[in-house]
Design a protein around this motif. Sequence first.
Motif, PDB file in Angstrom:
ATOM      1  N   TYR A 168     -14.829   9.803   3.440  1.00 44.98           N
ATOM      2  CA  TYR A 168     -14.525  10.006   2.022  1.00 44.98           C
ATOM      3  C   TYR A 168     -13.036  10.279   1.832  1.00 44.98           C
ATOM      4  O   TYR A 168     -12.405   9.721   0.923  1.00 44.98           O
ATOM      5  N   THR A 169     -12.479  11.135   2.682  1.00 47.09           N
ATOM      6  CA  THR A 169     -11.060  11.447   2.577  1.00 47.09           C
ATOM      7  C   THR A 169     -10.215  10.197   2.792  1.00 47.09           C
ATOM      8  O   THR A 169      -9.233   9.963   2.069  1.00 47.09           O
ATOM      9  N   PHE A 170     -10.595   9.387   3.768  1.00 45.96           N
ATOM     10  CA  PHE A 170      -9.843   8.152   4.041  1.00 45.96           C
ATOM     11  C   PHE A 170      -9.920   7.201   2.858  1.00 45.96           C
ATOM     12  O   PHE A 170      -8.918   6.582   2.476  1.00 45.96           O
ATOM     13  N   ARG A 171     -11.098   7.087   2.239  1.00 45.85           N
ATOM     14  CA  ARG A 171     -11.233   6.210   1.073  1.00 45.85           C
ATOM     15  C   ARG A 171     -10.392   6.714  -0.093  1.00 45.85           C
ATOM     16  O   ARG A 171      -9.772   5.922  -0.816  1.00 45.85           O
ATOM     17  N   ARG A 172     -10.353   8.024  -0.284  1.00 44.65           N
ATOM     18  CA  ARG A 172      -9.551   8.579  -1.370  1.00 44.65           C
ATOM     19  C   ARG A 172      -8.056   8.358  -1.135  1.00 44.65           C
ATOM     20  O   ARG A 172      -7.302   8.080  -2.068  1.00 44.65           O
ATOM     21  N   VAL A 173      -7.637   8.472   0.118  1.00 47.48           N
ATOM     22  CA  VAL A 173      -6.230   8.218   0.433  1.00 47.48           C
ATOM     23  C   VAL A 173      -5.880   6.759   0.164  1.00 47.48           C
ATOM     24  O   VAL A 173      -4.813   6.444  -0.382  1.00 47.48           O
ATOM     25  N   LEU A 174      -6.773   5.849   0.532  1.00 44.97           N
ATOM     26  CA  LEU A 174      -6.529   4.434   0.251  1.00 44.97           C
ATOM     27  C   LEU A 174      -6.498   4.164  -1.258  1.00 44.97           C
ATOM     28  O   LEU A 174      -5.734   3.308  -1.723  1.00 44.97           O
ATOM     29  N   ALA A 175      -7.303   4.893  -2.006  1.00 43.59           N
ATOM     30  CA  ALA A 175      -7.337   4.683  -3.461  1.00 43.59           C
ATOM     31  C   ALA A 175      -6.047   5.138  -4.135  1.00 43.59           C
ATOM     32  O   ALA A 175      -5.764   4.727  -5.263  1.00 43.59           O
ATOM     33  N   THR A 176      -5.276   5.972  -3.461  1.00 42.66           N
ATOM     34  CA  THR A 176      -4.011   6.407  -4.058  1.00 42.66           C
ATOM     35  C   THR A 176      -2.974   5.284  -4.099  1.00 42.66           C
ATOM     36  O   THR A 176      -2.042   5.342  -4.907  1.00 42.66           O
ATOM     37  N   ILE A 177      -3.126   4.278  -3.246  1.00 41.57           N
ATOM     38  CA  ILE A 177      -2.133   3.200  -3.194  1.00 41.57           C
ATOM     39  C   ILE A 177      -2.083   2.428  -4.510  1.00 41.57           C
ATOM     40  O   ILE A 177      -1.001   2.279  -5.104  1.00 41.57           O
ATOM     41  N   PRO A 178      -3.218   1.894  -5.013  1.00 48.56           N
ATOM     42  CA  PRO A 178      -3.122   1.217  -6.330  1.00 48.56           C
ATOM     43  C   PRO A 178      -2.746   2.161  -7.458  1.00 48.56           C
ATOM     44  O   PRO A 178      -2.086   1.747  -8.419  1.00 48.56           O
ATOM     45  N   THR A 179      -3.130   3.446  -7.346  1.00 48.67           N
ATOM     46  CA  THR A 179      -2.737   4.412  -8.379  1.00 48.67           C
ATOM     47  C   THR A 179      -1.224   4.580  -8.414  1.00 48.67           C
ATOM     48  O   THR A 179      -0.592   4.534  -9.479  1.00 48.67           O
ATOM     49  N   LEU A 180      -0.631   4.766  -7.246  1.00 46.16           N
ATOM     50  CA  LEU A 180       0.823   4.901  -7.160  1.00 46.16           C
ATOM     51  C   LEU A 180       1.515   3.640  -7.657  1.00 46.16           C
ATOM     52  O   LEU A 180       2.506   3.702  -8.390  1.00 46.16           O
ATOM     53  N   LEU A 181       0.994   2.482  -7.258  1.00 46.52           N
ATOM     54  CA  LEU A 181       1.607   1.219  -7.659  1.00 46.52           C
ATOM     55  C   LEU A 181       1.558   1.041  -9.173  1.00 46.52           C
ATOM     56  O   LEU A 181       2.542   0.598  -9.792  1.00 46.52           O
ATOM     57  N   ALA A 182       0.431   1.384  -9.781  1.00 48.26           N
ATOM     58  CA  ALA A 182       0.298   1.250 -11.235  1.00 48.26           C
ATOM     59  C   ALA A 182       1.256   2.196 -11.956  1.00 48.26           C
ATOM     60  O   ALA A 182       1.925   1.801 -12.923  1.00 48.26           O
ATOM     61  N   VAL A 183       1.350   3.450 -11.494  1.00 45.34           N
ATOM     62  CA  VAL A 183       2.241   4.422 -12.138  1.00 45.34           C
ATOM     63  C   VAL A 183       3.689   3.982 -12.009  1.00 45.34           C
ATOM     64  O   VAL A 183       4.472   4.043 -12.972  1.00 45.34           O
ATOM     65  N   ILE A 184       4.084   3.533 -10.817  1.00 44.52           N
ATOM     66  CA  ILE A 184       5.466   3.096 -10.594  1.00 44.52           C
ATOM     67  C   ILE A 184       5.795   1.894 -11.469  1.00 44.52           C
ATOM     68  O   ILE A 184       6.871   1.817 -12.067  1.00 44.52           O
TER      69      ILE A 184
END
Length: 306
Positions: A4-20
């Motif tokens: 679960y932690t690994f999946r959440r960390v991977l989910a941060t990548i598109p979140t960061l990309l969208a915010v940037i």
Amino acid sequence: MWSYTFRRVLATIPTLLAVITVCYLLLHATPGGPFDDERKVSAAVLANLQAKYHLDQPLWKQYLYYLNNLLHGDLGASFRYEDWSVNELVAKALPVSAAIGGGSIVLALLIGVTLGTIAALRQNSAVDYLVMLVGNLGSAFPSFVIGPVLILVFAIWLHWAPAGGWNDFAPRYMVLPMALLIFINVATIGRVMRGSLIEVMHSNFIRTARAKGLPMRTVILRHALKPALLPVVSLVGPLAIASITAAVVTESVFSLPGLGKLIVNGAGNRDYTLVLGLVVLVTVVAVTFNLLVDLAYAALDPKIRY
């Protein structure tokens, strides 16, 4: 849990990309540029400045160039602070904001949970009324009102603490800024803890524990405290982000050289790389705290499984 932690960390990548991406486009869509406020220079000098920071290239090339630097841990060079990179500016300001914001969050949790617990166990008492009064005052008055009042009372009238400034983590200069953030956060934590514990104390499993003759201390610490802390834990993430947001006001009121000052100066000067670097930092902090809150939920409530 690890998956679960690994999946959440991977989910941060598109979140960061969208915010940037959104922040990058909004910054470049605003009128003016980072060198518009400079004294009048020749077209050749202006062209050299734009070439130095790749502003003469198409927007999509500038964006890809920034992402490439970001992948290598480089937040870029500041447009307005000569001979300073964004990494250096953030490294210099982050410890100040972390000391003020992080310390205030920890103390606010301890004080707020304690006051909320006492208020819930002693309803309609003086402590209960005090907690609700603090909660209402902290919610009603914004930080830019409470901050000057603290300076007026404790710095000007009583001379107990300096009105502002920063002296390399000297405790005297940290008292008033931390007191402001602690007061605002305790107002929220105390009210939430009080309401949550009152609800838990009227639950069936608490009645059963008390019917078995368990001491009140055991009932509270072993059975009631963990479920009552769940709403408080859910507040940690938003409170951490609110402390960073409040730093814009807090550090301006108390003249602190933290991230809040950089955010104000970067936005006012059209310093694209500085603003984007701070946005990346705040987003990472927000995602990290939300992940920690989810993991803390599983630790407090055994019914939750990820």
